[in-house]
Design an enzyme around this catalytic site. Structure first.
Site, PDB file in Angstrom:
ATOM      1  CG  ASP A 191      -2.185   1.657   5.323  1.00 37.67           C
ATOM      2  OD1 ASP A 191      -3.140   2.264   5.445  1.00 37.67           O
ATOM      3  OD2 ASP A 191      -2.082   0.753   4.549  1.00 37.67           O
ATOM      4  N   GLY A 250       0.923   6.262   8.953  1.00 33.14           N
ATOM      5  CA  GLY A 250       0.520   6.928  10.332  1.00 33.14           C
ATOM      6  C   GLY A 250       0.427   8.481   9.827  1.00 33.14           C
ATOM      7  CE  LYS A 251      -0.605   9.118   4.253  1.00 35.00           C
ATOM      8  NZ  LYS A 251      -0.532   7.615   4.314  1.00 35.00           N
ATOM      9  N   GLY A 252      -2.137  10.395   9.628  1.00 33.35           N
ATOM     10  CA  GLY A 252      -3.233  10.730  10.439  1.00 33.35           C
ATOM     11  C   GLY A 252      -2.746  11.519  11.738  1.00 33.35           C
ATOM     12  CB  ALA A 257      -7.203   8.071   2.718  1.00 37.14           C
ATOM     13  CG  HIS A 280      -5.479   9.750   7.239  1.00 34.43           C
ATOM     14  ND1 HIS A 280      -5.194  11.035   6.607  1.00 34.43           N
ATOM     15  CD2 HIS A 280      -4.799   9.108   6.311  1.00 34.43           C
ATOM     16  CE1 HIS A 280      -4.641  11.033   5.623  1.00 34.43           C
ATOM     17  NE2 HIS A 280      -4.361   9.583   5.361  1.00 34.43           N
ATOM     18  CD  GLN A 305      -4.557   7.364  -1.188  1.00 32.81           C
ATOM     19  OE1 GLN A 305      -4.335   8.366  -1.586  1.00 32.81           O
ATOM     20  NE2 GLN A 305      -5.346   6.983  -0.338  1.00 32.81           N
ATOM     21  CB  THR A 333     -10.424   2.187   3.973  1.00 31.77           C
ATOM     22  OG1 THR A 333      -9.606   3.538   4.419  1.00 31.77           O
ATOM     23  CG2 THR A 333     -11.416   2.326   3.175  1.00 31.77           C
ATOM     24  NE  ARG A 342      -8.093  -4.187   0.865  1.00 30.48           N
ATOM     25  CZ  ARG A 342      -7.717  -3.634  -0.198  1.00 30.48           C
ATOM     26  NH1 ARG A 342      -7.578  -4.586  -1.345  1.00 30.48           N
ATOM     27  NH2 ARG A 342      -7.323  -2.524  -0.327  1.00 30.48           N
ATOM     28  CB  SER A 363       5.270   7.457  16.120  1.00 37.55           C
ATOM     29  OG  SER A 363       4.085   7.028  16.705  1.00 37.55           O
ATOM     30  N   GLY A 381       3.626   4.370  19.615  1.00 35.44           N
ATOM     31  CA  GLY A 381       2.414   3.796  19.840  1.00 35.44           C
ATOM     32  C   GLY A 381       1.429   4.907  18.958  1.00 35.44           C
TER      33      GLY A 381
HETATM   34  P1  IMP Z   1      -7.673   2.697  -4.908  1.00 37.82           P
HETATM   35  O1  IMP Z   1      -6.790   3.940  -4.686  1.00 37.82           O
HETATM   36  O2  IMP Z   1      -8.782   2.212  -4.189  1.00 37.82           O
HETATM   37  O3  IMP Z   1      -7.950   2.463  -6.424  1.00 37.82           O
HETATM   38  O4  IMP Z   1      -6.583   1.327  -4.997  1.00 37.82           O
HETATM   39  C1  IMP Z   1      -5.415   1.265  -5.444  1.00 37.82           C
HETATM   40  C2  IMP Z   1      -4.362   0.658  -4.662  1.00 37.82           C
HETATM   41  O5  IMP Z   1      -3.872   1.597  -3.484  1.00 37.82           O
HETATM   42  C3  IMP Z   1      -4.687  -0.562  -3.858  1.00 37.82           C
HETATM   43  O6  IMP Z   1      -3.611  -1.402  -3.859  1.00 37.82           O
HETATM   44  C4  IMP Z   1      -5.018  -0.170  -2.401  1.00 37.82           C
HETATM   45  O7  IMP Z   1      -4.895  -0.821  -1.544  1.00 37.82           O
HETATM   46  C5  IMP Z   1      -4.124   1.002  -2.395  1.00 37.82           C
HETATM   47  N1  IMP Z   1      -4.576   1.993  -1.454  1.00 37.82           N
HETATM   48  C6  IMP Z   1      -5.530   2.973  -1.619  1.00 37.82           C
HETATM   49  N2  IMP Z   1      -5.569   3.836  -0.650  1.00 37.82           N
HETATM   50  C7  IMP Z   1      -4.581   3.581   0.231  1.00 37.82           C
HETATM   51  C8  IMP Z   1      -4.525   3.852   1.634  1.00 37.82           C
HETATM   52  O8  IMP Z   1      -4.973   4.925   2.093  1.00 37.82           O
HETATM   53  N3  IMP Z   1      -3.428   3.088   2.313  1.00 37.82           N
HETATM   54  C9  IMP Z   1      -2.875   2.153   1.834  1.00 37.82           C
HETATM   55  N4  IMP Z   1      -3.190   1.505   0.660  1.00 37.82           N
HETATM   56  C10 IMP Z   1      -3.998   2.203  -0.190  1.00 37.82           C
END
Ligand code: IMP
Length: 423
Positions: A13, A15-17, A39, A41, A224, A300, A303, A412, A414
């Protein structure tokens, strides 16, 4: 021609996208190398916010080819939704979206297995996005997976059936009982497969080799963040792929000596979604301010993200593991208004101050040691030139550059494309 990499240095998270979208004009090919629809993005331009999960973030540009690499896992159902969204903007994605035959497919039963595994872990759960990522990579390394290229073979449905049957037996094995209607999920899955099959499947490593020979510019896009890497992250609270630079080699078939720049993206503070250790996490008003101003909710899953001060120990580790050559700092604007900023420059670990990331960073082992720096009051969101940045922010940047021994080339301020300052 060299390949550049772009990846996240924290827990995702970062801000790669946005940055891929901003940089795409300089590249012929944007190639995603790992992860899947876990992910999210987020890209923003012309007043519209777009969220991509599997499709590379260069898709909104006219010319660049967007490649989903062999290291990615694809859920056809989510992929179809992404395509439907692009279709709403009259985007001709078919001509510029390619998919590796070696990418693995997420089956409906992978998602259910993910849910059953998480539910059975109780308090020890990973906090997975429940998109079936772990079980799909398990089938990949277990040599049972179904790949995109298999969809071109006549017996793929039999292989599907046999794998799904095996998954059902595994789901029964878990204590946690997950309700699901496989018939419904399968009908949605097979419909989505039909759509997927209208796209172009390629031998992507060969395509990328040829592109390199022809002098094309390639940007490898990670998902990620480095601290979620299966080997170098905060295991077991990680994702199931290599999110670090080496993942681009295995996830695309690019040789290490072809990689030139590694762009490391980080937030001016730290966030984490899901479970696992987070030494600089804040449980006070400062953390709440970051969450509110930074709109820290997962793209995604929706949360809320946990927030805390910048952790330079962890960031240095990520810079080293990835060989970062240029840093890009995101969300500098969110820190406006803090009179003092804290940066974690060491950990107290077993009674001693250490400056490297130890094997075990559980909260009971680690106390962050902070250096305080002066904050700035100015709103940065309207700024578009480095000369406008307040002195205190420049001091913050210089401090980080010195500590990380790497230049920060983009700040960045904003979510919009336009809110990007080059240094
Ligand atoms: P999974 O990859 O869905 O199995 O999640 C494993 C862990 O990586 C969890 O703590 C997720 O919240 C975190 N996670 C997976 N993808 C992302 C992402 O794109 N951004 C932030 N956290 C991620």
């Amino acid at each position: 021609m060299a390949v550049n990499l772009l990846l996240g240095l924290q827990w995702g998270d970062e801000g790669k996208g946005k940055i891929v979208d901003v940089l795409t004009k300089d590249y012929n090919i944007i190639a995603r190398f790992q992860g899947g629809p876990n992910a999210g993005h987020t890209l923003e331009f012309d007043g519209i916010k777009h969220v991509l999960h599997t499709i590379p973030s260069g898709i909104f540009h006219d010319k660049a080819i967007n490649l989903v690499g062999n290291g990615v896992v694809i859920d056809p159902v989510i992929f179809k939704k992404e395509l439907d969204n692009l279709g709403k903007f009259n985007l001709d994605y078919k001509s510029k979206l390619l998919i590796s035959r070696k990418a693995h497919l997420i089956l409906p039963t992978h998602r259910i297995l993910d849910a059953a595994s998480e539910a059975s872990k109780g308090k020890a759960k990973i906090g997975s996005t429940l998109k079936g990522i772990g079980p799909t990579y398990m089938d990949k390394t277990g040599r049972n997976g179904i790949r995109v290229g298999d969809l071109e073979l006549s017996d793929w449905k039999e292989r599907y059936r046999s794998l799904a049957n095996k998954h059902e037996a595994m789901i029964d094995f878990y204590d946690a009982k997950i309700e699901y209607n496989l018939e419904e999920l399968e009908s949605e899955f097979f419909e989505a497969i039909k759509v997927l099959k209208t796209l172009t499947f390629i031998d992507s490593e060969e395509y990328l080799h040829q592109a390199q020979k022809e002098g094309k510019t390639i940007l490898a896009e990670g998902a990620q963040g480095s601290l979620l890497d299966i080997d170098f992250g905060t295991y077991p609270f990680v994702t199931s792929s290599n999110t670090t630079a080496a993942g681009a080699c295995t996830g695309l078939g690019i040789a290490p000596n072809k990689i030139k720049d590694v762009f490391g993206i980080f937030k001016a503070y730290t966030t984490r979604v899901g479970s696992g250790p987070f030494p600089t996490e804040l449980f006070d008003e400062d953390g709440e301010t970051m969450a509110r101003v930074g709109n820290e909710f997962g793209a995604t899953t929706g949360r809320p993200r946990r927030c805390g001060w910048l952790d330079l120990v962890a960031l240095k580790y990520a810079v080293q593991v990835n060989g970062v050559t240029k840093l890009m700092m995101m969300k500098g604007d969110v820190l406006s208004g803090f009179s003092t900023l804290k940066v974690c420059t060491a950990y107290k670990y077993q009674g001693k101050a250490i400056t490297h990331l130890p094997y075990n960073i559980e909260p009971e082992n680690i106390t962050p040691i902070y250096t305080e720096v002066k904050g700035w009051a100015e709103d940065l969101t309207g700024m578009n030139d480095a000369s406008q940045l307040p002195k205190e922010l420049n001091d913050y940047i210089s401090f980080l550059e010195e500590e990380l021994e790497t230049p920060i080339t983009i700040v960045s301020v904003g979510p919009d494309r336009k809110q990007t300052i080059y240094r």
